[in-house]
Scaffold this active site. Structure first.
Site, PDB file in Angstrom:
ATOM      1  N   GLN A 212      86.084  27.799 108.521  1.00 33.47           N
ATOM      2  CA  GLN A 212      84.938  27.208 107.843  1.00 33.47           C
ATOM      3  C   GLN A 212      85.087  27.360 106.334  1.00 33.47           C
ATOM      4  OE1 GLN A 212      81.041  28.759 108.842  1.00 33.47           O
ATOM      5  NE2 GLN A 212      80.150  27.828 107.006  1.00 33.47           N
TER       6      GLN A 212
ATOM      7  N   CYS B 185      78.597  26.004 109.727  1.00 28.35           N
ATOM      8  CA  CYS B 185      78.994  26.782 110.897  1.00 28.35           C
ATOM      9  C   CYS B 185      78.480  26.158 112.195  1.00 28.35           C
ATOM     10  CB  CYS B 185      78.573  28.238 110.779  1.00 28.35           C
ATOM     11  SG  CYS B 185      76.816  28.491 110.845  1.00 28.35           S
TER      12      CYS B 185
ATOM     13  N   HIS C 245      73.985  32.532 111.880  1.00 25.24           N
ATOM     14  CA  HIS C 245      75.356  32.045 111.997  1.00 25.24           C
ATOM     15  C   HIS C 245      75.661  31.702 113.457  1.00 25.24           C
ATOM     16  CE1 HIS C 245      79.453  31.471 110.691  1.00 25.24           C
ATOM     17  NE2 HIS C 245      79.901  32.357 111.541  1.00 25.24           N
TER      18      HIS C 245
ATOM     19  N   ASP D  81      85.051  31.773 115.552  1.00 28.25           N
ATOM     20  CA  ASP D  81      84.122  31.854 114.425  1.00 28.25           C
ATOM     21  C   ASP D  81      84.906  31.481 113.182  1.00 28.25           C
ATOM     22  OD1 ASP D  81      82.532  32.641 112.290  1.00 28.25           O
ATOM     23  OD2 ASP D  81      81.909  34.536 113.189  1.00 28.25           O
TER      24      ASP D  81
END
Length: 262
Positions: A111, A117, A191, A207
């Site tokens: 990201q 996200c 998140h 992630d």
């Protein structure tokens, strides 16, 4: 375990990795299964899959309402000092992920866009595991995977940054939902992280602000991402650490990518 109305907007602020500073910002996505489903189907995922709220991880009678198999589980959580310490402690000794090519067990996107996200989490859900086999050919998602596979993580991030199709789909989705869309410059303390099962039966935590994908352990061939073993290795472990370290902080939300009920 859907979020309250006041915490529906997608995070995220700083990247938290060693990659270049974020220059772009997106309007945060609402954590809404209908909005998420519309976005990934618009990009090319089969209409036979959809996102569904997961209201509990502990009540079997409520879990029965989630269609199976579950291909991906998206967890929305608060960015807390406990989480940040856990992240930096685990990432510290790890090398920056640099893999590419068809030999990768999962495809991972770094990201680099602020408040993206939610989009990164959706791409991780749709482009991995069983869902990946249900992407229509010659669609935006199919082209993204084809173009991203040979690239290293930095080049993949640039591919997403410059993708008109992803920007259009995100803008359309951000305008939907039950709450007014916030500014792209807003700072939100939530998140997204995605859990998927690979073809090698491993549970992966994906992630975009970590150093790379994280293998959380082996699953049985019969286990999906909402199985007891997958939950113990993934979402339950994650949430237990956070609630114990943050005075029972409970701003968690879970959404599953599974067969559509239509």
């Amino acid at each position: 375990m859907a979020e309250s109305e006041g915490s529906k907007a997608d995070p995220h602020t700083d990247d938290g990795t060693s990659s270049a500073p974020q220059k772009q910002a997106l309007v945060p996505l609402e954590n809404n299964p209908e909005v998420m489903t519309s976005l990934v189907q618009k990009l090319g995922l089969s209409s036979s899959l959809a996102f569904h709220d997961v209201w509990t991880l502990d009540d079997p009678s409520l879990l029965e309402f989630v269609p199976r198999p579950v291909h991906a589980l998206l967890l929305v959580f608060p960015i807390t000092p406990t989480y940040e310490k856990s992240r930096t402690d685990e990432d510290g000794p790890l090398p920056e992920y640099s893999a590419s090519g068809s030999g990768e067990e999962v495809i991972w996107f770094r990201q680099t866009i602020r408040n993206a996200c939610g989009m990164i989490g959706l791409l991780h859900a749709a482009c991995n595991g069983g869902a990946r086999e249900m992407i229509a050919p010659s669609t935006d998602l199919a082209h993204l995977i084809h173009n991203a596979l040979p690239l290293d993580p930095a080049a993949r991030a640039r591919l997403i940054e410059t993708s008109p199709s992803i920007a259009r789909a995100h803008a359309s989705a951000a305008a939907q939902g039950d709450t007014a869309a916030p500014s792209a410059e807003v700072k939100i303390d939530l998140h997204f992280v995605t859990f998927v099962k690979s073809a090698k039966n491993n549970l992966w935590e994906l992630d975009g602000r970590r150093k790379g994908p994280l293998n959380r352990g082996e699953l049985g061939a019969e286990d999906d991402v909402l199985s007891e073993k997958a939950l113990d290795l993934g979402a339950r472990r994650f949430m237990k650490r956070e609630t114990e370290g943050n005075g029972n902080e409970m701003r968690f939300s879970l959404v599953a990518l599974a067969p559509s009920m239509d």
